[in-house]
Scaffold this active site. Structure first.
Site, PDB file in Angstrom:
ATOM      1  N   SER A 137       0.791  -1.226   0.000  1.00 23.76           N
ATOM      2  CA  SER A 137       0.000   0.000   0.000  1.00 23.76           C
ATOM      3  C   SER A 137       0.822   1.275   0.000  1.00 23.76           C
ATOM      4  O   SER A 137       0.339   2.316  -0.447  1.00 23.76           O
ATOM      5  CB  SER A 137      -0.935   0.006   1.211  1.00 23.76           C
TER       6      SER A 137
ATOM      7  N   HIS B 246      -5.286  -3.513  -2.987  1.00 26.40           N
ATOM      8  CA  HIS B 246      -4.934  -2.490  -3.970  1.00 26.40           C
ATOM      9  C   HIS B 246      -4.785  -3.054  -5.381  1.00 26.40           C
ATOM     10  O   HIS B 246      -4.401  -2.330  -6.299  1.00 26.40           O
ATOM     11  CB  HIS B 246      -3.654  -1.781  -3.535  1.00 26.40           C
TER      12      HIS B 246
ATOM     13  N   LYS C   4     -11.954   0.659  -2.125  1.00 27.23           N
ATOM     14  CA  LYS C   4     -10.903   1.316  -2.918  1.00 27.23           C
ATOM     15  C   LYS C   4     -11.343   1.340  -4.381  1.00 27.23           C
ATOM     16  O   LYS C   4     -12.160   2.165  -4.758  1.00 27.23           O
ATOM     17  CB  LYS C   4      -9.571   0.603  -2.676  1.00 27.23           C
TER      18      LYS C   4
END
Length: 396
Positions: free
Chosen positions: A181, A209, A244
């Site tokens: 990250s 991610h 995200k």
């Protein structure tokens, strides 16, 4: 007992002295990658809305329909009465999307990791963790009470030594971020899976991610590496967050049916927590459709990343190559990171300064986060502002 005010005023003052105090901003979206932060407009490279879906009309409409049908709260934990038709459909669609037999939805990514990992291993087991794993993986490891070994970042030889040393353990679990990250680099998942096969260990992959960004149709890091998730459910535990790239909230763990049933019964952050509102599940179902259908968003990220890389190459600070939407700009000490962040802020651009304990001492940085909501002109504006800041702020 000391006075509580005295204790914590001194503690906060110590953070100030080390330039480690964080400050919340009051943030509201404006348009695209632009936000209003503490009442001022800013071009933001700060969030994890990698595909620009958090304001997508299809997701908003799905949430509104979900609220109209189900209300705004789940009312109880999923095992009491907080598991709606929307949640059930979402879990089935998530499993199909990543090519694994079954999925379990959690209200947050932190909750998924701190609940799932202690349900998988315990005292008498071995847990092997990359040194740069996210805090929620670290906390999940500590809560498990398994024997913990931390190996240097992406060091496959050290991972192999840890697997050899743990041969006496009842179970062995390797835990890793698929995309790290704060650095934006990738874990070597094919080699890690091969080691887990060789040493009869399980691999827990946190794809927070990578999901939505990497792989065919945004299916994540396993797809990016050409790994067939469906062929390895006995070895793999796959986790991804949905706040995200997916643009909404929550997370899921996917894997073998028996694994997911066990987590349903024993993951405390699932078992004892009130479920996420069904309206969130409906928004996520719409998000999966958009992720798959609107491939131009991932194409734009590739274009933006190439443009950013070229712009950063002329700056006085290191910018390690990244294959993801995350680009670190390494500044070294906390003061420099804060000074460059302030210089950008004065130019109407928000890029957060990341300092210890989020990153190791001496590696304070700006974490530049790209979104499909950005334009090439936005990236050019950022690079120009960084160049101006570099004139007045000394390099590491």
């Amino acid at each position: 007992m000391p006075d509580i005010t005295d204790v914590f005023e001194a503690a906060v003052a110590a953070l100030d002295a080390q330039q480690l105090r964080r400050h919340r901003r009051v943030v509201a979206p404006l348009d695209g990658a632009r936000v209003q932060a503490d009442g001022q407009p800013r071009l933001a490279f700060a969030g994890n809305d990698y595909l620009g879906l958090s304001q997508h009309p299809a997701l908003i409409e799905a949430a509104q329909r979900g609220a109209a049908r189900y209300g705004v709260g789940a009312t109880a934990s999923p095992l009491i009465c907080g598991h709606s038709p929307a949640h059930e459909a979402l879990e089935q669609e998530l499993a199909r999307f990543v090519g694994l037999p079954r999925a379990l939805y959690f209200y947050a990514g932190y909750a998924a990791n701190t609940g799932a990992i202690p349900a998988l291993v315990e005292r008498g087991d071995a847990l092997i963790s990359d040194a740069l794993n996210h805090a929620c993986l670290i906390d999940g490891a500590r809560l498990s009470r398994a024997e913990l070994t931390v190996y240097p970042h992406n060091d496959l030889a050290a991972l192999e030594r840890a697997l050899v040393a743990s041969r006496g353990a009842r179970r062995r679990l390797v835990v890793v971020d698929a995309v790290f990250s704060m650095d934006g680099d990738l874990a070597p998942l094919p080699e890690m899976l091969a080691l887990c096969e060789r040493f009869d260990a399980w691999l827990y992959v946190d794809d927070a991610h990578g999901f939505g960004v990497l792989g065919e149709g945004g299916r994540g890091s396993l797809s990016h590496w050409g790994l067939d998730a469906g062929a390895m459910p006995s070895r793999l535990i796959y986790m991804a967050t949905l706040g995200k790239a997916a643009g909404v909230a929550g997370a899921f763990v996917a894997g073998a049916p028996a694994l997911i049933e066990w987590l349903t019964q024993r993951a405390r952050t699932f078992f004892f927590a009130t479920g996420a509102p069904p309206m969130i599940a409906e928004a996520l179902r719409a998000s999966l459709q958009v992720i798959e259908a609107e491939g131009w968003r991932r194409e734009r990220l590739l274009q933006l990343r190439a443009r950013l890389s070229a712009g950063l190459a002329v700056l006085p600070w290191p910018a390690p190559a990244s294959q993801s939407a995350i680009q670190p700009l390494l500044l070294g000490d906390n003061g420099t990171a804060l000074a460059v962040m302030a210089a950008l802020d004065a130019r109407g651009i928000w890029v957060p300064a990341i300092r210890p304990p989020t990153v190791p001492e001496g590696t304070a940085r700006l974490r530049i986060s790209l979104s499909a909501a950005h334009t090439l002109d936005d990236v050019d504006r950022l690079c120009a502002a960084l160049a101006e800041a570099g004139i007045t702020t000394p390099p590491v």
